[in-house]
Design a protein around this motif. Structure first.
Motif, PDB file in Angstrom:
ATOM      1  N   THR A 120      -0.602  12.689 -25.766  1.00 26.10           N
ATOM      2  CA  THR A 120       0.047  11.701 -24.916  1.00 26.10           C
ATOM      3  C   THR A 120      -0.537  11.703 -23.500  1.00 26.10           C
ATOM      4  O   THR A 120      -0.457  10.687 -22.828  1.00 26.10           O
ATOM      5  N   LYS A 121      -1.111  12.831 -23.066  1.00 23.11           N
ATOM      6  CA  LYS A 121      -1.651  12.849 -21.712  1.00 23.11           C
ATOM      7  C   LYS A 121      -2.870  11.938 -21.594  1.00 23.11           C
ATOM      8  O   LYS A 121      -3.107  11.365 -20.544  1.00 23.11           O
ATOM      9  N   TYR A 122      -3.632  11.757 -22.680  1.00 19.00           N
ATOM     10  CA  TYR A 122      -4.762  10.838 -22.643  1.00 19.00           C
ATOM     11  C   TYR A 122      -4.276   9.392 -22.553  1.00 19.00           C
ATOM     12  O   TYR A 122      -4.865   8.580 -21.840  1.00 19.00           O
ATOM     13  N   LEU A 123      -3.198   9.116 -23.265  1.00 19.56           N
ATOM     14  CA  LEU A 123      -2.624   7.769 -23.201  1.00 19.56           C
ATOM     15  C   LEU A 123      -2.056   7.494 -21.811  1.00 19.56           C
ATOM     16  O   LEU A 123      -2.250   6.409 -21.261  1.00 19.56           O
ATOM     17  N   ASP A 124      -1.395   8.475 -21.229  1.00 20.34           N
ATOM     18  CA  ASP A 124      -0.895   8.316 -19.857  1.00 20.34           C
ATOM     19  C   ASP A 124      -2.043   8.105 -18.871  1.00 20.34           C
ATOM     20  O   ASP A 124      -1.962   7.260 -17.981  1.00 20.34           O
ATOM     21  N   THR A 173     -11.645  12.295 -24.531  1.00 15.51           N
ATOM     22  CA  THR A 173     -11.044  12.433 -25.870  1.00 15.51           C
ATOM     23  C   THR A 173     -11.971  13.143 -26.855  1.00 15.51           C
ATOM     24  O   THR A 173     -11.631  13.283 -28.019  1.00 15.51           O
TER      25      THR A 173
END
Length: 107
Positions: free
Chosen positions: A1-5, A104
């Motif tokens: 989720t930190k990559y999406l944030d 990623t």
């Protein structure tokens, strides 16, 4: 989720910056368009008989419009145009994709 944030935050910041630049370019292009229409209005004034003082000032303004093409520049480096906005958008999106590939990547 930190990559999406990270992706959402980065896209949001880029969108705000490009939106501001887009608005500046729209306003400058609109102003240049109106300035180009001014020459036609000046020639209509010259063709009408408003008196010698008005015709003399209109002729001076017409000559000035012929010699000075209105344009908006960024500190004299380049003119503000839609082409530069498209180029900046492409560059930012390319670097964002490259950055996301490094973030990623599985190690």
């Amino acid at each position: 989720t930190k990559y999406l944030d990270f992706l959402v935050y980065t896209c949001w910041e880029i969108a705000i910056a490009l939106g501001i630049v887009f608005l500046v370019i729209v306003f400058s292009e609109t102003t240049v368009g109106h300035a180009k229409k001014t020459s036609f209005i000046i020639h209509e004034i010259i063709n009408e008989d408003f008196g010698p003082a008005v015709n003399e000032e209109a002729m001076k303004f017409s000559v000035q419009l012929l010699h000075e093409i209105p344009e908006f520049t960024v500190c004299g480096l380049f003119t503000l145009e839609y082409a530069y906005l498209q180029q900046a958008t492409r560059s930012v999106s390319t670097y964002l994709v490259i950055l996301l590939q490094f973030v990623t990547e599985n190690k």
